[in-house]
Design a protein around this motif. Sequence first.
Motif, PDB file in Angstrom:
ATOM      1  N   LYS A   5       0.828  -1.206   0.000  1.00  0.00           N
ATOM      2  CA  LYS A   5       0.000   0.000   0.000  1.00  0.00           C
ATOM      3  C   LYS A   5       0.860   1.253   0.000  1.00  0.00           C
ATOM      4  O   LYS A   5       0.523   2.257  -0.636  1.00  0.00           O
ATOM      5  CB  LYS A   5      -0.938   0.001   1.208  1.00  0.00           C
ATOM      6  N   ARG A   6       1.983   1.217   0.716  1.00  0.00           N
ATOM      7  CA  ARG A   6       2.893   2.376   0.738  1.00  0.00           C
ATOM      8  C   ARG A   6       3.507   2.607  -0.648  1.00  0.00           C
ATOM      9  O   ARG A   6       3.647   3.745  -1.080  1.00  0.00           O
ATOM     10  CB  ARG A   6       4.005   2.181   1.768  1.00  0.00           C
ATOM     11  N   VAL A   7       3.869   1.519  -1.330  1.00  0.00           N
ATOM     12  CA  VAL A   7       4.425   1.653  -2.683  1.00  0.00           C
ATOM     13  C   VAL A   7       3.403   2.329  -3.592  1.00  0.00           C
ATOM     14  O   VAL A   7       3.723   3.287  -4.307  1.00  0.00           O
ATOM     15  CB  VAL A   7       4.841   0.275  -3.251  1.00  0.00           C
ATOM     16  N   LYS A   8       2.182   1.843  -3.539  1.00  0.00           N
ATOM     17  CA  LYS A   8       1.134   2.429  -4.392  1.00  0.00           C
ATOM     18  C   LYS A   8       0.901   3.892  -4.028  1.00  0.00           C
ATOM     19  O   LYS A   8       0.777   4.750  -4.915  1.00  0.00           O
ATOM     20  CB  LYS A   8      -0.161   1.636  -4.249  1.00  0.00           C
ATOM     21  N   GLU A   9       0.854   4.202  -2.735  1.00  0.00           N
ATOM     22  CA  GLU A   9       0.657   5.576  -2.283  1.00  0.00           C
ATOM     23  C   GLU A   9       1.763   6.491  -2.823  1.00  0.00           C
ATOM     24  O   GLU A   9       1.485   7.567  -3.356  1.00  0.00           O
ATOM     25  CB  GLU A   9       0.663   5.596  -0.751  1.00  0.00           C
ATOM     26  N   TYR A  10       3.019   6.075  -2.712  1.00  0.00           N
ATOM     27  CA  TYR A  10       4.132   6.896  -3.206  1.00  0.00           C
ATOM     28  C   TYR A  10       4.132   6.987  -4.729  1.00  0.00           C
ATOM     29  O   TYR A  10       4.431   8.036  -5.297  1.00  0.00           O
ATOM     30  CB  TYR A  10       5.476   6.357  -2.687  1.00  0.00           C
ATOM     31  N   ARG A  11       3.794   5.898  -5.395  1.00  0.00           N
ATOM     32  CA  ARG A  11       3.742   5.913  -6.863  1.00  0.00           C
ATOM     33  C   ARG A  11       2.698   6.914  -7.334  1.00  0.00           C
ATOM     34  O   ARG A  11       2.963   7.735  -8.231  1.00  0.00           O
ATOM     35  CB  ARG A  11       3.421   4.506  -7.385  1.00  0.00           C
ATOM     36  N   LEU A  12       1.512   6.883  -6.729  1.00  0.00           N
ATOM     37  CA  LEU A  12       0.448   7.802  -7.124  1.00  0.00           C
ATOM     38  C   LEU A  12       0.780   9.244  -6.761  1.00  0.00           C
ATOM     39  O   LEU A  12       0.469  10.165  -7.519  1.00  0.00           O
ATOM     40  CB  LEU A  12      -0.879   7.372  -6.489  1.00  0.00           C
ATOM     41  N   LYS A  13       1.463   9.437  -5.609  1.00  0.00           N
ATOM     42  CA  LYS A  13       1.870  10.784  -5.207  1.00  0.00           C
ATOM     43  C   LYS A  13       2.831  11.385  -6.232  1.00  0.00           C
ATOM     44  O   LYS A  13       2.827  12.589  -6.472  1.00  0.00           O
ATOM     45  CB  LYS A  13       2.536  10.743  -3.827  1.00  0.00           C
ATOM     46  N   LYS A  14       3.653  10.547  -6.849  1.00  0.00           N
ATOM     47  CA  LYS A  14       4.607  11.020  -7.857  1.00  0.00           C
ATOM     48  C   LYS A  14       4.010  11.003  -9.266  1.00  0.00           C
ATOM     49  O   LYS A  14       4.706  11.283 -10.242  1.00  0.00           O
ATOM     50  CB  LYS A  14       5.873  10.171  -7.813  1.00  0.00           C
ATOM     51  N   ASP A  15       2.721  10.637  -9.368  1.00  0.00           N
ATOM     52  CA  ASP A  15       2.024  10.549 -10.663  1.00  0.00           C
ATOM     53  C   ASP A  15       2.706   9.586 -11.625  1.00  0.00           C
ATOM     54  O   ASP A  15       2.772   9.843 -12.829  1.00  0.00           O
ATOM     55  CB  ASP A  15       1.885  11.936 -11.317  1.00  0.00           C
ATOM     56  N   PHE A  16       3.233   8.477 -11.096  1.00  0.00           N
ATOM     57  CA  PHE A  16       3.843   7.441 -11.934  1.00  0.00           C
ATOM     58  C   PHE A  16       2.797   6.384 -12.264  1.00  0.00           C
ATOM     59  O   PHE A  16       2.012   5.986 -11.393  1.00  0.00           O
ATOM     60  CB  PHE A  16       4.990   6.730 -11.208  1.00  0.00           C
ATOM     61  N   THR A  17       2.831   5.908 -13.487  1.00  0.00           N
ATOM     62  CA  THR A  17       2.057   4.716 -13.825  1.00  0.00           C
ATOM     63  C   THR A  17       2.883   3.505 -13.393  1.00  0.00           C
ATOM     64  O   THR A  17       4.085   3.639 -13.081  1.00  0.00           O
ATOM     65  CB  THR A  17       1.808   4.634 -15.343  1.00  0.00           C
ATOM     66  N   LEU A  18       2.271   2.340 -13.383  1.00  0.00           N
ATOM     67  CA  LEU A  18       3.041   1.132 -13.081  1.00  0.00           C
ATOM     68  C   LEU A  18       4.173   0.966 -14.086  1.00  0.00           C
ATOM     69  O   LEU A  18       5.287   0.584 -13.722  1.00  0.00           O
ATOM     70  CB  LEU A  18       2.132  -0.107 -13.099  1.00  0.00           C
ATOM     71  N   LYS A  19       3.899   1.269 -15.348  1.00  0.00           N
ATOM     72  CA  LYS A  19       4.924   1.149 -16.395  1.00  0.00           C
ATOM     73  C   LYS A  19       6.100   2.089 -16.130  1.00  0.00           C
ATOM     74  O   LYS A  19       7.262   1.707 -16.277  1.00  0.00           O
ATOM     75  CB  LYS A  19       4.309   1.424 -17.763  1.00  0.00           C
TER      76      LYS A  19
END
Length: 186
Positions: A5-19
């Motif tokens: 959940k933390r990974v997803k939270e940080y990824r979304l905060k940085k506006d990164f897609t999974l790719k």
Amino acid sequence: MNFGKRVKEYRLKKDFTLKQLAEKSGISASMLSQIERDEKNPTLQVACQIAEGLNTTLSTLLEERKKEEVIVTRKEERLIYIDEKSMFQRHLLSPSFSMNEIEFLLNIMPANGQSSVFPPHKPGVTETVYVAKGKLQLTLGDGDFQEVLEEGDSVYYSADTTHHFKNLLDSPCEYYVIIDSSKSSK
């Protein structure tokens, strides 16, 4: 909060897609998706690669604490990451909050064990290692630098290259690591 959940939270905060995170971390988008959904538990190496891809520390992804003036962490409260594959233990001794640029760690390597190859940190990040118990071999890059450290020895190096640790004894090796990201290019 758990790691995925933390990974997803940080990824979304940085506006990164999974790719995009896959490209930055070297971990496939499908593996990242499984980690974010807690279907997979990453090895220490994979977790470090994800943290580097997100331009943060592994400690930050493991737990977020409120920044305070004085923080006491009791032994039974510290964050411990155990790599299920190698049984390598990483104990976070310093506070974990997102703006913390210094990480203080106690690593415990099983008898005759070795770490995964840790990915390079951002330029400017340094590590200091002190061997408290045992005999440890440090390898930087593709063997460009290799040194055996015995109890009481320490080493300081730029951590913008791959690095790998190996316990050379039939008993656990305990060593402290200070990761300083204060001068990194973010």
